[in-house]
Design an enzyme around this catalytic site. Structure first.
Site, PDB file in Angstrom:
ATOM      1  N   HIS A  17      40.495  15.124  -8.286  1.00 27.46           N
ATOM      2  CA  HIS A  17      40.409  15.327  -6.847  1.00 27.46           C
ATOM      3  C   HIS A  17      40.304  16.830  -6.576  1.00 27.46           C
ATOM      4  CE1 HIS A  17      42.381  11.241  -6.576  1.00 27.46           C
ATOM      5  NE2 HIS A  17      41.328  11.114  -5.795  1.00 27.46           N
ATOM      6  N   CYS A  65      48.103  10.289   2.549  1.00 27.00           N
ATOM      7  CA  CYS A  65      46.914  11.148   2.612  1.00 27.00           C
ATOM      8  C   CYS A  65      46.562  11.517   1.171  1.00 27.00           C
ATOM      9  CB  CYS A  65      47.199  12.385   3.460  1.00 27.00           C
ATOM     10  SG  CYS A  65      48.490  13.453   2.778  1.00 27.00           S
ATOM     11  N   ASN A  66      45.665  12.444   0.959  1.00 22.51           N
ATOM     12  CA  ASN A  66      45.349  12.870  -0.409  1.00 22.51           C
ATOM     13  C   ASN A  66      46.591  13.492  -1.041  1.00 22.51           C
ATOM     14  OD1 ASN A  66      42.457  12.358  -0.304  1.00 22.51           O
ATOM     15  ND2 ASN A  66      42.436  14.032   1.185  1.00 22.51           N
ATOM     16  N   LYS A  79      41.234  -1.495  -1.199  1.00 22.15           N
ATOM     17  CA  LYS A  79      42.528  -1.092  -0.652  1.00 22.15           C
ATOM     18  C   LYS A  79      42.820  -1.814   0.666  1.00 22.15           C
ATOM     19  CE  LYS A  79      44.425   1.911  -3.185  1.00 22.15           C
ATOM     20  NZ  LYS A  79      45.540   1.437  -3.995  1.00 22.15           N
ATOM     21  N   GLY A  87      48.398   2.152  -0.078  1.00 21.55           N
ATOM     22  CA  GLY A  87      47.006   2.156   0.361  1.00 21.55           C
ATOM     23  C   GLY A  87      46.426   3.538   0.164  1.00 21.55           C
ATOM     24  N   SER A  88      45.403   3.862   0.937  1.00 16.42           N
ATOM     25  CA  SER A  88      44.762   5.176   0.823  1.00 16.42           C
ATOM     26  C   SER A  88      44.098   5.498   2.157  1.00 16.42           C
ATOM     27  CB  SER A  88      43.703   5.107  -0.271  1.00 16.42           C
ATOM     28  OG  SER A  88      42.742   6.112  -0.074  1.00 16.42           O
ATOM     29  N   SER A  89      44.030   6.782   2.470  1.00 16.17           N
ATOM     30  CA  SER A  89      43.392   7.162   3.740  1.00 16.17           C
ATOM     31  C   SER A  89      41.883   6.880   3.716  1.00 16.17           C
ATOM     32  CB  SER A  89      43.670   8.629   4.068  1.00 16.17           C
ATOM     33  OG  SER A  89      43.271   9.447   3.000  1.00 16.17           O
ATOM     34  N   CYS A  90      41.345   6.527   2.523  1.00 11.32           N
ATOM     35  CA  CYS A  90      39.927   6.119   2.449  1.00 11.32           C
ATOM     36  C   CYS A  90      39.711   4.804   3.200  1.00 11.32           C
ATOM     37  CB  CYS A  90      39.503   5.913   1.002  1.00 11.32           C
ATOM     38  SG  CYS A  90      39.596   7.401   0.040  1.00 11.32           S
ATOM     39  N   GLY A 135      50.921   6.790 -14.030  1.00  9.62           N
ATOM     40  CA  GLY A 135      49.978   7.549 -13.203  1.00  9.62           C
ATOM     41  C   GLY A 135      50.651   8.719 -12.502  1.00  9.62           C
ATOM     42  N   TYR A 152      36.189   1.493  -3.302  1.00  9.55           N
ATOM     43  CA  TYR A 152      37.626   1.740  -3.416  1.00  9.55           C
ATOM     44  C   TYR A 152      38.319   1.375  -2.100  1.00  9.55           C
ATOM     45  CZ  TYR A 152      41.772   4.833  -3.869  1.00  9.55           C
ATOM     46  OH  TYR A 152      43.036   5.354  -3.913  1.00  9.55           O
ATOM     47  N   TRP A 195      31.379  23.021  -3.636  1.00  9.15           N
ATOM     48  CA  TRP A 195      30.474  21.955  -3.177  1.00  9.15           C
ATOM     49  C   TRP A 195      30.373  21.968  -1.656  1.00  9.15           C
ATOM     50  CZ3 TRP A 195      30.148  16.625  -5.935  1.00  9.15           C
ATOM     51  CH2 TRP A 195      29.823  16.844  -7.290  1.00  9.15           C
ATOM     52  N   GLY A 227      51.964   1.151 -12.287  1.00  3.03           N
ATOM     53  CA  GLY A 227      51.312   2.471 -12.334  1.00  3.03           C
ATOM     54  C   GLY A 227      52.288   3.569 -12.682  1.00  3.03           C
TER      55      GLY A 227
HETATM   56  N1  NAP Z   1      46.085  10.323  -6.025  1.00  7.02           N
HETATM   57  C1  NAP Z   1      45.910  10.324  -4.726  1.00  7.02           C
HETATM   58  O1  NAP Z   1      45.458  11.297  -4.107  1.00  7.02           O
HETATM   59  C2  NAP Z   1      46.277   9.117  -3.924  1.00  7.02           C
HETATM   60  C3  NAP Z   1      46.213   9.204  -2.528  1.00  7.02           C
HETATM   61  C4  NAP Z   1      46.509   8.095  -1.770  1.00  7.02           C
HETATM   62  C5  NAP Z   1      46.849   6.922  -2.395  1.00  7.02           C
HETATM   63  N2  NAP Z   1      46.914   6.841  -3.739  1.00  7.02           N
HETATM   64  C6  NAP Z   1      47.256   5.555  -4.332  1.00  7.02           C
HETATM   65  O2  NAP Z   1      48.400   5.699  -5.170  1.00  7.02           O
HETATM   66  C7  NAP Z   1      48.292   4.821  -6.272  1.00  7.02           C
HETATM   67  C8  NAP Z   1      48.494   5.624  -7.555  1.00  7.02           C
HETATM   68  O3  NAP Z   1      47.541   6.671  -7.633  1.00  7.02           O
HETATM   69  P1  NAP Z   1      47.601   7.762  -8.792  1.00  7.02           P
HETATM   70  O4  NAP Z   1      46.974   8.974  -8.264  1.00  7.02           O
HETATM   71  O5  NAP Z   1      48.956   7.788  -9.380  1.00  7.02           O
HETATM   72  O6  NAP Z   1      46.575   7.137  -9.861  1.00  7.02           O
HETATM   73  P2  NAP Z   1      46.499   7.395 -11.433  1.00  7.02           P
HETATM   74  O7  NAP Z   1      47.154   8.668 -11.798  1.00  7.02           O
HETATM   75  O8  NAP Z   1      45.065   7.211 -11.813  1.00  7.02           O
HETATM   76  O9  NAP Z   1      47.349   6.218 -12.048  1.00  7.02           O
HETATM   77  C9  NAP Z   1      46.911   4.909 -11.981  1.00  7.02           C
HETATM   78  C10 NAP Z   1      47.932   4.023 -12.609  1.00  7.02           C
HETATM   79  O10 NAP Z   1      47.468   2.668 -12.516  1.00  7.02           O
HETATM   80  C11 NAP Z   1      47.637   2.066 -13.780  1.00  7.02           C
HETATM   81  N3  NAP Z   1      46.672   0.990 -14.012  1.00  7.02           N
HETATM   82  C12 NAP Z   1      45.325   1.073 -13.978  1.00  7.02           C
HETATM   83  N4  NAP Z   1      44.785  -0.113 -14.309  1.00  7.02           N
HETATM   84  C13 NAP Z   1      45.821  -0.951 -14.553  1.00  7.02           C
HETATM   85  C14 NAP Z   1      45.926  -2.301 -14.958  1.00  7.02           C
HETATM   86  N5  NAP Z   1      44.846  -3.048 -15.179  1.00  7.02           N
HETATM   87  N6  NAP Z   1      47.150  -2.834 -15.107  1.00  7.02           N
HETATM   88  C15 NAP Z   1      48.262  -2.096 -14.903  1.00  7.02           C
HETATM   89  N7  NAP Z   1      48.238  -0.810 -14.522  1.00  7.02           N
HETATM   90  C16 NAP Z   1      47.035  -0.243 -14.361  1.00  7.02           C
HETATM   91  C17 NAP Z   1      47.434   3.182 -14.782  1.00  7.02           C
HETATM   92  O11 NAP Z   1      47.989   2.812 -16.015  1.00  7.02           O
HETATM   93  P3  NAP Z   1      47.366   3.371 -17.397  1.00  7.02           P
HETATM   94  O12 NAP Z   1      47.563   4.847 -17.359  1.00  7.02           O
HETATM   95  O13 NAP Z   1      48.173   2.707 -18.428  1.00  7.02           O
HETATM   96  O14 NAP Z   1      45.926   2.985 -17.358  1.00  7.02           O
HETATM   97  C18 NAP Z   1      48.178   4.312 -14.097  1.00  7.02           C
HETATM   98  O15 NAP Z   1      49.551   4.217 -14.377  1.00  7.02           O
HETATM   99  C19 NAP Z   1      46.929   4.138  -6.179  1.00  7.02           C
HETATM  100  O16 NAP Z   1      47.089   2.899  -5.571  1.00  7.02           O
HETATM  101  C20 NAP Z   1      46.155   5.045  -5.249  1.00  7.02           C
HETATM  102  O17 NAP Z   1      45.192   4.341  -4.525  1.00  7.02           O
HETATM  103  C21 NAP Z   1      46.639   7.923  -4.525  1.00  7.02           C
END
Ligand code: NAP
Length: 307
Positions: free
Chosen positions: A176, A161-162, A136, A102-105, A10, A132, A199, A7
């Site tokens: 988000h 958290c978020n 997780k 993981g995620s707080s969800c 991301g 989701y 909302w 990721g």
């Molecule tokens: N954002 C939040 O608020 C938050 C909060 C708590 C936990 N998290 C956790 O943190 C992690 C990262 O979140 P994020 O916000 O960075 O998400 P994000 O910006 O949507 O990034 C997701 C990443 O996953 C990659 N990915 C998706 N499908 C894939 C696949 N089939 N194979 C390989 N890579 C893949 C994407 O690559 P491509 O761009 O190439 O598709 C991207 O790099 C997740 O596990 C999420 O549950 C996030």
């Protein structure tokens, strides 16, 4: 130390790559095209070849409330496949250290008390992101089972958290809360509107950490991996109402109009605050205040949209 980050493109991944601590490691951060986690055999092959000392799993299918309501199948199956393939492939090729995000969800809905790590699977999940959350939980349990069966494998889960910040998604169909508010308010200013809709009643409470702080926590987890608990929240320990986030963004962006609460729209959980007792005991805390985080995020938004 060789660190493999899934990721890497991301929000969480890019903040890891931009963090100053990244210079201390040899980091491999393949795109989803180079490492497609839907493909178990290809994942195994990639992991075997790159043989990292530690794997940070920050890939996933992530979206806001609208996307989660619209496509629960994708959020469940996509994250199940990604988590299972990566964690099982890592185990199969003998990678001994892994940090799973993981995620707080994952926590039960509508708990008024802060969500402590033991509360996973202790109650009904929030329906708006159940798919989701289920995926997780499975990944976190997989890590736990692997470590329990063989103590040479230390697969640990951080539950952030978020998160909001640089490299966030600002498209309303994906975003988000905080990036959605920034975009909405900026659009209102551009269109000379004097009101913005919110909302629900805006009284639901949410905890949002700035993305650079999460990256900082993850580097601390790498540095002090041996002492890291097998599962640990990464949060702030305090939260704000949705109305307060609107007001804070408005103050930074310079919006002086009204907010109108739309009571016909879904709001999700009333409160989702993670417990930070374990985190504090371990010895880490976030550094950015809400206004510092929003200012940096807004700056990124303006750069991204060439404003
Ligand atoms: N954002 C939040 O608020 C938050 C909060 C708590 C936990 N998290 C956790 O943190 C992690 C990262 O979140 P994020 O916000 O960075 O998400 P994000 O910006 O949507 O990034 C997701 C990443 O996953 C990659 N990915 C998706 N499908 C894939 C696949 N089939 N194979 C390989 N890579 C893949 C994407 O690559 P491509 O761009 O190439 O598709 C991207 O790099 C997740 O596990 C999420 O549950 C996030």
């Amino acid at each position: 130390m060789r660190v493999l980050i899934t990721g890497g493109s991301g929000m969480v991944g890019r903040n890891l790559l931009e963090h100053t601590a990244s210079n201390r490691f040899s980091i491999i951060a393949p795109s989803s095209q180079e490492l497609n986690l839907y493909d178990f055999d290809a994942t195994k092959k990639f992991l075997l070849k790159c043989s990292p000392d530690i794997l940070i799993h920050s890939a996933g299918i992530v979206g806001g409330i609208q996307a989660n309501i619209r496509e629960p199948f994708k959020f469940l199956v996509g994250n199940l496949d990604i988590g299972r393939n990566l964690i099982c492939a890592a185990r199969d090729v003998g990678i001994k250290r892994l940090i799973n995000l993981g995620s707080s969800c994952m926590y039960p809905r509508n708990c008024s008390d802060p969500l402590s790590e033991e509360m996973v699977l202790k109650g009904e999940l929030e329906p708006t992101n159940e798919g989701y959350a289920l995926a997780k939980i499975v990944s976190a349990r997989l890590c736990d089972y692997i470590s329990r069966e063989n103590s040479e494998y230390q697969y640990k889960t951080l539950i952030p958290c978020n998160i909001y910040g640089r490299h966030d998604k600002f498209d309303p169909s994906q975003s988000h809360l905080i990036p959605a508010i920034i975009h909405k308010i900026q659009v209102a200013i551009s269109n000379k509107k004097d009101s913005v809709d919110v909302w629900g009643d805006g009284l639901a409470r949410r905890e949002f950490m700035y993305s650079e702080d999460l990256a900082d926590a993850i580097y601390s987890a790498i540095d002090r991996f041996e002492t890291l608990p097998s599962i640990m929240n990464v949060g702030l320990g305090y939260d704000h109402t949705i109305n307060e986030y609107y007001k804070e963004v408005a103050a930074i962006v310079g919006f002086e109009g009204q907010f109108v609460n739309d009571l016909s729209k879904p709001v999700g959980m009333a409160r989702k605050l993670v417990c930070v007792k374990r985190l504090n005991k371990w010895g880490w805390e976030a550094k950015h205040s809400l206004s510092e985080g929003i200012e940096k995020t807004y700056k990124f938004y303006l750069e991204k949209h060439n404003k």
